[in-house]
Write an enzyme that holds these catalytic residues in place. Structure first.
Site, PDB file in Angstrom:
ATOM      1  N   ASN A 172       0.855  -1.180   0.000  1.00  0.00           N
ATOM      2  CA  ASN A 172       0.000   0.000   0.000  1.00  0.00           C
ATOM      3  C   ASN A 172       0.895   1.235   0.000  1.00  0.00           C
ATOM      4  OD1 ASN A 172      -2.792   1.323   0.588  1.00  0.00           O
ATOM      5  ND2 ASN A 172      -1.386   2.239   2.060  1.00  0.00           N
ATOM      6  N   LEU A 191      -5.074   7.915   9.656  1.00  0.00           N
ATOM      7  CA  LEU A 191      -6.394   7.660  10.205  1.00  0.00           C
ATOM      8  C   LEU A 191      -6.714   6.171  10.113  1.00  0.00           C
ATOM      9  CD1 LEU A 191      -8.343  10.746   8.835  1.00  0.00           C
ATOM     10  CD2 LEU A 191      -6.994  10.513  10.915  1.00  0.00           C
ATOM     11  N   GLU A 240      -0.308   1.304  -7.106  1.00  0.00           N
ATOM     12  CA  GLU A 240       0.041   2.686  -7.440  1.00  0.00           C
ATOM     13  C   GLU A 240       1.210   2.738  -8.411  1.00  0.00           C
ATOM     14  OE1 GLU A 240      -2.021   2.753  -3.462  1.00  0.00           O
ATOM     15  OE2 GLU A 240      -0.467   1.522  -4.387  1.00  0.00           O
ATOM     16  N   ASP A 288      -3.835  22.732   8.911  1.00  0.00           N
ATOM     17  CA  ASP A 288      -4.207  21.717   7.928  1.00  0.00           C
ATOM     18  C   ASP A 288      -4.994  22.322   6.773  1.00  0.00           C
ATOM     19  OD1 ASP A 288      -4.909  19.044   6.801  1.00  0.00           O
ATOM     20  OD2 ASP A 288      -4.148  18.360   8.735  1.00  0.00           O
TER      21      ASP A 288
END
Length: 489
Positions: A172, A191, A240, A288
């Site tokens: 990943n 998260l 990816e 952010d």
């Protein structure tokens, strides 16, 4: 647009005069943020700060500061090309067998593009030209930015975090921010639903947790196609690296890490290698993409055992803040990618828009060719469900196809004239919400609202519905012919 690595992409930008080298010494502490912020808001060039104060390593910022540069990084010339990529992703997600010769001819270019999707493993790579381990591991040698006055410290922003779950066949790759706390330690802020966090949880629940440490690699200064692949809604069965090869029209070359079996982009400027254990630390606060400082939370600590680099390496960074910033620009570009994916599932969708000022995804507007009662509500539910990227969308506004959803004036007119607040709003409680969304009642759990701003049909209303005012085309054409002669403006 064919390229191999970040450096070759920079040469393309230089050829097109879309990058600026700054030789004046500028501090990574706040100053680079301010310069980048002013530049991006004027759709200016990418910036290379050749002499960051206190550092020998140059710093690249604002790489994805315009949708044109995002399109170039994805292999095209402008944002229209990204819509074509969306069609390829849509095909890869749900391929269909050709029904006739025309279908075969349309599919052929897609398969030709896929030839670049195979990765190439190498034994020697530029990213391992220099290797540091043990006490030589020192993050303070890298010009890591402190972006905002109340940030707790330096923050790694464009690192590609590479993990692999104990039972998964492929890796990943995710983009998570990382707070530097020591010269060889960072905090990994991911998260719970993100791929890296799920890999780590799976490892902790496996037998391997008792036998070994959880390896992690972070690629800094990877090629732009791989970076964008990490934030693109590619099919779950596609890596990816494979999609990046398709974008840049070159196979992605990867090499095994020094300390683990994780494979990293061979042409990355810098690789951080290390491991996670059960130790956690308080992360933040940091400014952010919402335009606010986030809360302090506890996340895992990554222990860095090795740093490998290219010779004369370059550090790639960015800042996040109230739009417009790089994430919101990327969001504008990826908006075009989403449209064919949505239209494949819902052909009645005419256009889809994520306004950049709404933090990339918190409000979406969609126009449809309405076909039946309750159609708008079905579209709302479909958008919330079809892609993980829309899981945190708080507001969905559905309009008719006569509304230009890229124009707030049109949207507001549609809402103000076609919406009854009680009848035409769909409220849903206790849904997943962005951890950074402090407006929600609880962390990670909030509500959503859908607004049906379409014309109402019999069965949806008992009243005679208004007919929009339009000038006759004959009159418009007549005035067009004499307009310039009137000299009004």
């Amino acid at each position: 647009m064919k390229y191999v690595c970040l450096r070759s992409f920079i040469k393309i930008l230089e050829k097109h005069k879309k990058i600026k080298r700054i030789f004046v010494p500028i501090s990574p502490n706040l100053e680079i943020t301010e310069i980048s912020h002013r530049t991006i808001n004027k759709e200016g060039p990418a910036l290379i700060f050749e002499n960051p104060k206190g550092y020998k390593m140059p710093l690249l910022c604002n790489l994805f500061g315009t949708t044109e540069r995002v399109a170039m990084a994805m292999g095209g010339k402008d944002i229209k090309y990204i819509r074509k990529l969306g069609k390829i992703i849509s095909f890869l997600k749900t391929p269909e067998a050709p029904k006739n010769i025309k279908d075969i001819l349309n599919i052929a270019p897609k398969f030709k593009a896929m030839l670049h999707m195979f990765t190439k493993k190498v034994n020697n790579a530029p990213c391992q030209e220099e290797i540091f381990s043990g006490s030589d591991v020192d993050l303070t040698s890298i010009p890591i930015m402190k972006c905002w006055p109340n940030d707790i410290g330096p923050l790694i922003t464009w690192g590609l975090t590479i993990t692999k779950g104990p039972y998964k066949k492929r890796q990943n790759i995710g983009v998570y921010r990382q707070q530097v706390i020591e010269k060889n330690k960072i905090i990994m802020r991911w998260l719970p639903h993100r791929g890296g966090a799920l890999d780590f949880l799976s490892w902790k629940n496996s037998k391997k947790a008792y036998e070994d440490k959880f390896p992690v690699a972070i690629a800094l200064g990877a090629d732009p196609a791989t970076i964008l692949s990490a934030v693109t809604p590619i099919p779950d069965n596609l890596s990816e690296y494979s999609f990046a090869g398709l974008l840049r029209k070159n196979k992605t070359e990867v090499i095994k890490c020094i300390s683990s079996d994780l494979e990293v982009p061979a042409y990355s400027e810098i690789i951080l290698e290390g491991y996670l254990d059960d130790k956690i630390a308080e992360e933040g606060p940091y400014g952010d993409h919402t335009g606010y400082y986030n809360e302090i939370e506890r996340f895992p600590i990554l222990n860095i055992t090795h740093i490998t680099k290219r010779k004369d390496s370059l550090y790639h960074s960015t800042y996040t803040g109230k739009p417009i910033d790089e994430p919101s620009v990327i969001g504008m570009a990826l908006n075009e990618l989403f449209i064919p994916i949505l239209q494949k599932q819902f052909p009645e969708i005419i256009d889809f828009y994520l306004p950049p000022e709404c933090c990339s995804y918190r409000i979406s507007v969609v126009s449809i060719k309405k076909q039946y009662l309750g159609h708008a509500n079905q579209i709302m539910m479909g958008i919330w469900s079809i892609l993980r990227q829309f899981m945190y969308t708080k507001f969905i506004i559905v309009c008719d196809d006569d509304i230009d959803i890229r124009n707030w004036k049109d949207i507001m007119w549609s809402i103000s004239t076609r919406v009854d607040p009680y009848r035409d709003t769909l409220l849903i409680k206790n849904t997943p919400i962005d951890y950074l969304d402090f407006a929600s009642e609880k962390k990670n759990l909030g509500s959503k609202i859908g607004i049906d701003a379409t014309n109402k049909w019999p069965g949806e209303t008992t009243r005679n519905w208004g007919v929009p005012i339009k000038m006759d085309k004959i009159i418009k054409d007549k005035i067009d012919l004499i307009w310039d002669d009137l000299n009004i403006f």
